[in-house]
Design an enzyme around this catalytic site. Structure first.
Site, PDB file in Angstrom:
ATOM      1  N   ASP A  67     -20.215  77.219  42.779  1.00  0.00           N
ATOM      2  CA  ASP A  67     -21.325  76.411  42.282  1.00  0.00           C
ATOM      3  C   ASP A  67     -20.831  75.238  41.453  1.00  0.00           C
ATOM      4  O   ASP A  67     -19.663  75.175  41.064  1.00  0.00           O
ATOM      5  CB  ASP A  67     -22.305  77.278  41.464  1.00  0.00           C
ATOM      6  CG  ASP A  67     -21.615  78.277  40.531  1.00  0.00           C
ATOM      7  OD1 ASP A  67     -20.432  78.082  40.209  1.00  0.00           O
ATOM      8  OD2 ASP A  67     -22.268  79.248  40.123  1.00  0.00           O
ATOM      9  N   ASN A 136     -27.989  89.503  33.999  1.00  0.00           N
ATOM     10  CA  ASN A 136     -29.192  89.856  34.765  1.00  0.00           C
ATOM     11  C   ASN A 136     -28.846  90.132  36.227  1.00  0.00           C
ATOM     12  O   ASN A 136     -29.732  90.244  37.065  1.00  0.00           O
ATOM     13  CB  ASN A 136     -30.228  88.723  34.667  1.00  0.00           C
ATOM     14  CG  ASN A 136     -29.691  87.408  35.214  1.00  0.00           C
ATOM     15  OD1 ASN A 136     -28.562  87.351  35.721  1.00  0.00           O
ATOM     16  ND2 ASN A 136     -30.480  86.358  35.120  1.00  0.00           N
ATOM     17  N   HIS A 138     -27.029  88.108  38.183  1.00  0.00           N
ATOM     18  CA  HIS A 138     -26.858  86.934  39.048  1.00  0.00           C
ATOM     19  C   HIS A 138     -25.416  86.830  39.546  1.00  0.00           C
ATOM     20  O   HIS A 138     -24.486  87.275  38.885  1.00  0.00           O
ATOM     21  CB  HIS A 138     -27.330  85.632  38.359  1.00  0.00           C
ATOM     22  CG  HIS A 138     -26.461  85.110  37.275  1.00  0.00           C
ATOM     23  ND1 HIS A 138     -26.977  84.585  36.102  1.00  0.00           N
ATOM     24  CD2 HIS A 138     -25.124  84.976  37.153  1.00  0.00           C
ATOM     25  CE1 HIS A 138     -25.985  84.169  35.336  1.00  0.00           C
ATOM     26  NE2 HIS A 138     -24.846  84.400  35.946  1.00  0.00           N
ATOM     27  N   GLU A 143     -30.242  83.710  40.801  1.00  0.00           N
ATOM     28  CA  GLU A 143     -30.876  84.486  39.742  1.00  0.00           C
ATOM     29  C   GLU A 143     -31.811  85.535  40.358  1.00  0.00           C
ATOM     30  O   GLU A 143     -32.184  85.419  41.533  1.00  0.00           O
ATOM     31  CB  GLU A 143     -31.699  83.543  38.847  1.00  0.00           C
ATOM     32  CG  GLU A 143     -30.901  82.428  38.185  1.00  0.00           C
ATOM     33  CD  GLU A 143     -29.958  82.912  37.089  1.00  0.00           C
ATOM     34  OE1 GLU A 143     -30.033  84.093  36.691  1.00  0.00           O
ATOM     35  OE2 GLU A 143     -29.123  82.115  36.645  1.00  0.00           O
TER      36      GLU A 143
HETATM   37  C1  F6R Z   1     -19.533  81.119  37.814  1.00  0.00           C
HETATM   38  C2  F6R Z   1     -20.748  81.758  38.227  1.00  0.00           C
HETATM   39  C3  F6R Z   1     -21.488  82.777  37.400  1.00  0.00           C
HETATM   40  C4  F6R Z   1     -20.606  83.670  36.541  1.00  0.00           C
HETATM   41  C5  F6R Z   1     -21.443  84.645  35.711  1.00  0.00           C
HETATM   42  C6  F6R Z   1     -20.599  85.453  34.757  1.00  0.00           C
HETATM   43  O1  F6R Z   1     -19.119  80.168  38.768  1.00  0.00           O
HETATM   44  O2  F6R Z   1     -21.190  81.441  39.255  1.00  0.00           O
HETATM   45  O3  F6R Z   1     -22.283  83.563  38.258  1.00  0.00           O
HETATM   46  O4  F6R Z   1     -19.714  84.384  37.356  1.00  0.00           O
HETATM   47  O5  F6R Z   1     -22.415  83.946  34.972  1.00  0.00           O
HETATM   48  O6  F6R Z   1     -20.073  84.602  33.799  1.00  0.00           O
HETATM   49  P1  F6R Z   1     -19.001  85.104  32.737  1.00  0.00           P
HETATM   50  O7  F6R Z   1     -17.754  85.397  33.509  1.00  0.00           O
HETATM   51  O8  F6R Z   1     -18.822  83.941  31.804  1.00  0.00           O
HETATM   52  O9  F6R Z   1     -19.566  86.319  32.086  1.00  0.00           O
END
Ligand code: F6R
Length: 241
Positions: A67, A136, A138, A143
């Site tokens: 992303d 959550n 995602h 989401e």
């Molecule tokens: C990152 C992404 C997100 C993260 C997720 C966990 O490119 O797409 O889905 O993998 O938010 O983030 P952290 O590792 O910071 O807990």
């Protein structure tokens, strides 16, 4: 689904890096799907160390990130491209032409997403997709929702995501409002998936994702339907399993 429980974040990072090192050694021109966030930072540092001791040659690898924010300058310190450059691409000396993120500058977001899907297909698809998981459930910017998303698409960030990401910006007003993200269909199209989670704050969602019902309200639960998933957790993230 193979679940590996590491004693610590450091061990989780080493085990995850080893999965990638083995793939790159077997298939030097492999296509890797990558993630940003806190979780993979230790793994990226391990990959940089592996290349420094000549255990790894990344020069023929092609990468696609999950992303990228929209309407953010590519060289903005909080763009996901800059994150990747700082933590992996520059330390490994990767040719920028082999590193791909959705084009955050294209005013036509849907065209940028369609171009990204075409580029993934032209590269032969993703051999291994690295994922973190949100509190959550995602994955990418997919989401909780009433249905699973399909291919790369534009998302409007939820107030809670804007709030969570605002720690990295001067103020919540500076957080981009939209992003392009691979869809669940894109992620599930990867030949192999490597999901990482660390910390006690991820323990509850890890159980829901790995052992709960598969439903779009917990996007990561869809991984139960993928035939080749390796999950690497530290003991804290695994503490409710
Ligand atoms: C990152 C992404 C997100 C993260 C997720 C966990 O490119 O797409 O889905 O993998 O938010 O983030 P952290 O590792 O910071 O807990």
């Amino acid at each position: 689904m193979k679940v590996v429980i590491a004693q610590s974040y450091a061990e989780m990072s080493r085990i995850a890096a080893d999965v990638i090192v083995r793939l790159v050694n077997e298939k030097p021109d492999c296509v890797l799907g990558l993630a940003t966030g806190s979780t993979p930072l230790g793994m990226y540092a391990e990959l940089v160390r592996a290349q420094a001791r000549a255990a790894l040659d990344f020069s023929c690898v092609t990468t696609f990130n999950l992303d990228e924010y929209r309407n953010i300058p590519t060289d903005h310190e909080q763009s996901y491209r800059r994150y990747m450059e700082r933590n992996l691409f520059e330390p490994l000396g990767l040719d920028p032409a082999r590193t791909n993120l959705p084009d955050c500058t294209n005013p036509d977001g849907e065209a940028a997403c369609a171009a990204y899907e075409r580029a993934i297909a032209q590269a032969g698809g993703i051999d291994l997709q690295v994922l973190g998981i949100g509190h959550n459930g995602h994955i990418g910017f997919n989401e909780p929702a009433s249905e699973f998303t399909d291919r790369t698409h534009v998302v409007t960030l939820s107030p809670s995501t804007i709030c969570a990401n605002s720690r990295l910006f001067a103020s919540p007003d500076d957080v981009p409002r939209q992003a392009c993200t691979m869809g669940i269909g894109t992620i599930m199209g990867a030949r192999r998936i490597l999901l990482l989670a660390s910390g006690v704050d991820k323990a509850a969602i890890v159980v829901k994702a790995l052992r709960g019902p598969v439903m779009p309200q917990v996007p990561a639960s869809v991984l139960q339907y993928h035939r080749d998933v390796v999950v690497v957790l530290d003991e804290e993230a695994a503490s409710c399993l």
